[in-house]
Scaffold this motif. Structure first.
Motif, mmCIF file in Angstrom:
data_model
loop_
_atom_site.group_PDB
_atom_site.id
_atom_site.type_symbol
_atom_site.label_atom_id
_atom_site.label_comp_id
_atom_site.label_asym_id
_atom_site.label_seq_id
_atom_site.Cartn_x
_atom_site.Cartn_y
_atom_site.Cartn_z
ATOM 1 N N ALA A 78 0.845 -1.191 0.000
ATOM 2 C CA ALA A 78 0.000 0.000 0.000
ATOM 3 C C ALA A 78 0.878 1.237 0.000
ATOM 4 O O ALA A 78 2.106 1.158 0.109
ATOM 5 N N GLN A 79 0.243 2.402 -0.141
ATOM 6 C CA GLN A 79 0.942 3.672 -0.064
ATOM 7 C C GLN A 79 1.640 3.792 1.290
ATOM 8 O O GLN A 79 0.997 3.711 2.324
ATOM 9 N N CYS B 72 3.360 5.285 4.687
ATOM 10 C CA CYS B 72 2.906 6.370 5.551
ATOM 11 C C CYS B 72 3.730 6.359 6.824
ATOM 12 O O CYS B 72 4.218 5.308 7.252
ATOM 13 N N LEU C 156 3.449 13.427 -0.590
ATOM 14 C CA LEU C 156 2.237 13.734 -1.333
ATOM 15 C C LEU C 156 1.293 14.555 -0.468
ATOM 16 O O LEU C 156 0.548 15.398 -0.957
ATOM 17 N N PHE D 30 2.655 11.145 3.848
ATOM 18 C CA PHE D 30 2.592 10.101 2.837
ATOM 19 C C PHE D 30 3.706 10.389 1.831
ATOM 20 O O PHE D 30 3.638 11.375 1.083
ATOM 21 N N ASN E 100 6.260 10.808 -1.237
ATOM 22 C CA ASN E 100 6.147 10.912 -2.681
ATOM 23 C C ASN E 100 6.861 9.730 -3.323
ATOM 24 O O ASN E 100 7.629 9.013 -2.683
ATOM 25 N N SER E 101 6.595 9.500 -4.587
ATOM 26 C CA SER E 101 7.247 8.408 -5.312
ATOM 27 C C SER E 101 8.767 8.569 -5.258
ATOM 28 O O SER E 101 9.300 9.655 -5.528
#
Length: 482
Positions: free
Chosen positions: A308-309, A311, A356, A378, A380-381
């Motif tokens: 998942a993203q 965090c 992000l 969160f 960033n890429s």
């Protein structure tokens, strides 16, 4: 902006003239704010009970009352109350038998368990046949009601909606009736809904998992560490009998505050309040002891691995809303994470593109008891949670070592005033705020005093509080990583 906003008049004294408050003989407190610009009225009922009051082994119980809120009364929501009441009693007897057999553990008779489960489901289905589904909400909607909802927090439970002012007495009847003679209709059906809610928002949601684990790590003793939705086995096993005991203990008139805002006459409101809510019997306040959280003596860290993203959560222990520095925490939140003007956004999201999104909450998960100042990010890429954590500490250290300039401080104060004004523009918003401030502080005027407190915050206050509370010793850090 405060002076220009008509809802405030020119000052607190002017606004006080529109507010009437009284307490019934049973202890239930009413606040009435007259606004005659439109023929509508909003109602907010706040009960001083939340997830922190959940009994051991029955976490999620306070939240169940949110789901029971609008199931109806003995007159509304049933096809045959006498028959339904007997059917509900049969459901409870069937469930009690099932629980008793389950409690035997490895000694339980599996065949008997199967029979009891089948009997329980059959009893639930029979009771369901006598339910007039959603009739309570239809009565409200057909009378022009809007915004029918309820919410459960760690510290409180709130029920609210709005009606045309010529239907105000309908609210008095409906709301008082469900507190006077509560009907736990479709309890086990809604319990299954809560279990699915937990599955969707926590067990199948990476952020939900992270927050739950984070709070469990941050609070070893205080019930802020337990999930408001409840632990799975607790939700699956508590009963109507448990709910009735919880209701009798906590849903006493003296723990309720009702705020009414809109096109009403305060004298008529008082008459209806005494007629309808005066029927609720006076009962003693519950004697409860909420376990205090022991001092934290070192940083706590945890990590959850999932696809998942990523965090990162960082939480610092802080005092409750009763602390004299409460306004300073609000100012700190605005400086660091107040939207696009906050330091977190400007440096981590806009300039360095590390995150992000990044921000913070000064009262997490509640404010009645000492809790947390929570920060989040969160990545960033191509960026990591560790890089974001380090950037957050850099900005926290900055607010500890460098005084906030006057321009930033003034902008923050203006934004806080504007945010409060925006919340209070609607009748519904004002009703919830009045009820909340009375329940939380014993005085709805704290809503206004808070603006004065924020205006008095200095750069020295910000630096002092940041140094005192943002320390590694009281910090809990949680990572969500792929």
């Amino acid at each position: 902006m405060v002076l220009a906003w008509p809802g405030f008049g020119q000052d607190l004294k002017a606004f006080e003239k529109t507010v009437t408050e009284f307490t019934l003989a049973n202890g239930l407190h009413f606040l009435v704010a007259e606004r005659h610009d439109a023929p509508v009225v909003s109602f907010a009922t706040q009960v001083d009970v939340g997830a922190v009051d959940d009994p051991k082994g029955a976490t999620g119980m306070a939240h169940m009352f949110e789901h029971m809120a609008f199931k109806g009364t003995a007159q509304i929501g049933t096809k045959n109350w006498a028959g339904e009441k007997k059917a509900m009693e049969a459901v409870e007897i069937a469930f009690r038998g099932l629980v008793e057999e389950r409690a035997k553990g490895t000694r339980a008779d599996q065949k008997r368990l199967g029979e009891l489960e089948k009997a329980f489901k059959a009893a639930v289905e029979k009771a369901q046949e006598l339910v007039e589904t959603d009739e309570y909400s239809r009565v409200i909607e057909q009378s022009g009601g809007v915004g029918l909802n309820a919410g459960t927090w760690p510290d409180k439970t709130v029920y609210f909606y709005s009606l045309p002012s010529n239907r105000a007495e309908l609210w008095f009847y409906l709301e008082s009736e469900r507190f006077l003679r509560p009907v736990f209709r479709q309890f086990y059906k809604e319990r299954d809904v809560v279990r699915e809610e937990r599955r969707m928002r926590t067990e199948s949601n990476p952020i939900g998992k992270l927050v739950e684990a984070f709070l469990t790590a941050a609070f070893n003793a205080h019930p802020y560490g337990q999930p408001p939705v409840g632990w799975p086995t607790d939700v699956e096993n508590f009963s109507v009998t448990d709910a009735e005991e919880f209701y009798r203990k906590y849903y006493v008139p003296a723990k309720m505050t009702i705020a009414i805002v809109g096109d009403v006459d305060a004298k008529q409101v008082r008459r209806m309040a005494e007629t309808y809510f005066g029927r609720l019997p006076k009962r003693p306040l519950p004697t409860t002891m909420v376990t205090a959280e022991p001092p934290q003596e070192g940083e706590r860290r945890l990590e959850i691995e999932t696809q998942a993203q990523p965090c990162v959560l960082v939480g610092y222990k802080k005092p409750s809303q009763q602390d004299p520095d409460r306004a300073v925490f609000d100012v700190i939140q605005s400086v660091l994470s107040g939207g696009r003007t906050g330091w977190f956004y400007k440096e981590m999201v806009r300039d360095k593109q590390l995150a992000l999104d990044s921000g913070g909450f000064p009262n997490f998960p509640g404010e009645k008891y000492p809790g947390l100042f929570l920060f989040y990010a969160f990545p960033n890429s191509g960026k990591t949670v560790a890089e974001n954590e380090a950037a957050m500490y850099g900005l926290i250290e900055k607010i500890q070592t460098e005084k906030v300039d006057d321009e930033t401080l003034q902008m923050v104060k203006t934004k806080n005033r504007a945010a409060l004004i925006q919340k209070l523009e609607s009748n519904a918003g004002l009703a919830q705020e009045l009820a909340g401030y009375h329940a939380g502080f014993g005085n709805w005027r704290q809503l206004f005093y808070e603006l004065d407190e924020i205006n008095k915050v200095t750069a020295d206050d910000v630096q002092r509080v940041a140094k005192k509370y943002f320390t590694k010793t009281t910090r809990t850090v949680a990572y969500l990583v792929a």
